[in-house]
Design a protein around this motif. Structure first.
Motif, PDB file in Angstrom:
ATOM      1  N   TYR A 217       0.814  -1.216   0.000  1.00 17.52           N
ATOM      2  CA  TYR A 217       0.000   0.000   0.000  1.00 17.52           C
ATOM      3  C   TYR A 217       0.847   1.266   0.000  1.00 17.52           C
ATOM      4  O   TYR A 217       0.383   2.328  -0.445  1.00 17.52           O
ATOM      5  N   LEU A 237      -9.222   5.200  -4.316  1.00 22.64           N
ATOM      6  CA  LEU A 237      -9.773   5.161  -2.969  1.00 22.64           C
ATOM      7  C   LEU A 237     -10.863   4.106  -2.839  1.00 22.64           C
ATOM      8  O   LEU A 237     -10.896   3.334  -1.881  1.00 22.64           O
ATOM      9  N   SER A 238     -11.767   4.037  -3.829  1.00 24.21           N
ATOM     10  CA  SER A 238     -12.849   3.058  -3.772  1.00 24.21           C
ATOM     11  C   SER A 238     -12.321   1.642  -3.915  1.00 24.21           C
ATOM     12  O   SER A 238     -12.897   0.689  -3.377  1.00 24.21           O
ATOM     13  N   CYS A 240      -9.326   0.497  -2.806  1.00 22.63           N
ATOM     14  CA  CYS A 240      -8.486   0.046  -1.698  1.00 22.63           C
ATOM     15  C   CYS A 240      -9.070   0.261  -0.307  1.00 22.63           C
ATOM     16  O   CYS A 240      -8.654  -0.415   0.638  1.00 22.63           O
ATOM     17  N   SER A 241     -10.002   1.193  -0.150  1.00 21.02           N
ATOM     18  CA  SER A 241     -10.446   1.563   1.191  1.00 21.02           C
ATOM     19  C   SER A 241     -11.094   0.407   1.938  1.00 21.02           C
ATOM     20  O   SER A 241     -10.858   0.222   3.142  1.00 21.02           O
ATOM     21  N   SER A 242     -11.919  -0.388   1.240  1.00 23.86           N
ATOM     22  CA  SER A 242     -12.595  -1.503   1.904  1.00 23.86           C
ATOM     23  C   SER A 242     -11.594  -2.526   2.409  1.00 23.86           C
ATOM     24  O   SER A 242     -11.680  -3.012   3.542  1.00 23.86           O
ATOM     25  N   LEU A 244      -8.426  -2.055   3.077  1.00 22.74           N
ATOM     26  CA  LEU A 244      -7.630  -1.470   4.158  1.00 22.74           C
ATOM     27  C   LEU A 244      -8.387  -1.518   5.484  1.00 22.74           C
ATOM     28  O   LEU A 244      -7.791  -1.785   6.535  1.00 22.74           O
ATOM     29  N   ALA A 245      -9.684  -1.275   5.427  1.00 20.88           N
ATOM     30  CA  ALA A 245     -10.489  -1.331   6.650  1.00 20.88           C
ATOM     31  C   ALA A 245     -10.491  -2.730   7.241  1.00 20.88           C
ATOM     32  O   ALA A 245     -10.338  -2.916   8.457  1.00 20.88           O
ATOM     33  N   ARG A 292     -19.602  -0.057   0.702  1.00 19.00           N
ATOM     34  CA  ARG A 292     -18.730   0.865  -0.021  1.00 19.00           C
ATOM     35  C   ARG A 292     -18.488   0.424  -1.467  1.00 19.00           C
ATOM     36  O   ARG A 292     -17.624   0.967  -2.132  1.00 19.00           O
TER      37      ARG A 292
END
Length: 311
Positions: A217, A237-238, A240-242, A244-245, A292
């Motif tokens: 990352y 962002l859309s 990778c964000s899920s 990463l969470a 998301r």
């Protein structure tokens, strides 16, 4: 310890929160709700990915593996936790206890590796988009998935071989389920070697994959930094964000349990944190990805007769 104090265990007694019956009753319903949400959410995620052709991509292929893995993981421990909370005296056979420990270790180790593979998939999608379909071909994806499940099994054999088999004194496990660290309190003799093996295995299964994810990352972040368009930032962002969470929740809770200094006693707080770790994280995975993710929302609309458009 002398040999005459060693015992051949045929069964163990699981305490749960037997000293706090009201709290145990409340805990039963909380765990039951979490377990049902986990089965529904992850089961629905697997169904969507299998039936919707728009989700037949590498990212969702690995996500279906994660959802299936979470169903198996929670089903290997939470039913036992529910049984412990609902009965006054819960016993489990020696072989049943060992099987539960090894299965949970295997599935937990495999999830660590699978999250690292999913990070690599996101890295290729963002940093090499023109070569993505070539690098992440179906043949490669299947090999990576099989390799993840196989490597998880091999890594699980390490603590299995080193785990002492002799137990002393009480056969009471101060937990809701058979948990490796808690069972270790009953082991006879010097556990120095097994402790070293367990720590090394923790490094291999937690620190190494987590470091790989961080480096991956970091490289993704550098690539995104060079993107000048708002559309590119939004897409990255859309994408990778899920993930990463999920990584933050899973690795944070796992490291707090398995990489902290070994304690001689298990507190009620430790027991509850351990069960929540095995219940909350798998339950949140499908929620995080579905809430998301536009593709998953549209697949849900299609499955339930909605008219959502993909364009």
């Amino acid at each position: 310890m002398n040999n005459d104090t060693e015992m051949i265990m045929t069964e163990f007694i699981l305490l749960g929160l037997s000293d706090h019956p009201v709290a145990q009753a409340i805990f039963f319903w909380i765990i039951l709700i979490f377990y049902l949400i986990n089965l529904l959410g992850n089961g629905l995620m697997v169904l969507l990915i299998i039936t919707d052709s728009h989700l037949h991509t590498p990212m969702y292929f690995f996500l279906s593996n994660l959802s299936f893995l979470d169903i198996c993981y929670t089903s290997s421990s939470l039913p036992q936790a529910l049984l412990t909370c609902s009965t006054e005296r819960t016993t489990i056979s020696f072989m049943g206890c060992m099987a539960q420990i090894y299965i949970c270790l295997y599935l937990g180790t495999t999830e660590c590796l699978l999250l690292a593979v999913m990070a690599y998939d996101r890295f290729v999608a963002i940093c090499s988009p023109l070569h993505y379909t070539v690098i992440m071909s179906w043949r490669v994806c299947i090999q990576m998935a099989l390799g993840t499940w196989g490597t998880g099994f091999i890594l699980t054999l390490i603590p299995v071989v080193a785990l002492p088999k002799q137990f002393c004194g009480s056969n009471v496990i101060n937990h809701f389920t058979c948990e490796a660290q808690t069972l270790g309190h009953l082991v006879c003799g010097d556990t120095h070697f097994s402790d070293i093996i367990s720590f090394m295995n923790g490094v291999l299964t937690l620190i190494v994959p987590f470091t790989f994810i961080l480096v991956t990352y970091l490289r993704i972040g550098l690539a995104v930094w060079r993107i000048r368009s708002d559309q590119g930032w939004s897409k990255a962002l859309s994408t990778c964000s899920s993930h990463l969470a999920v990584v933050g929740i899973f690795y944070g809770s796992a490291m707090s349990i398995y990489l902290r200094p070994k304690s001689k006693y298990t507190t009620d707080k430790d027991k509850m944190v351990s069960v929540f770790y095995g219940a909350v994280t798998p339950m949140l995975n499908p929620l995080i990805y579905s809430l998301r993710n536009k593709d998953v929302k549209q697949a849900l609309q299609k499955l339930f007769g909605g008219k959502g458009s993909r364009y």
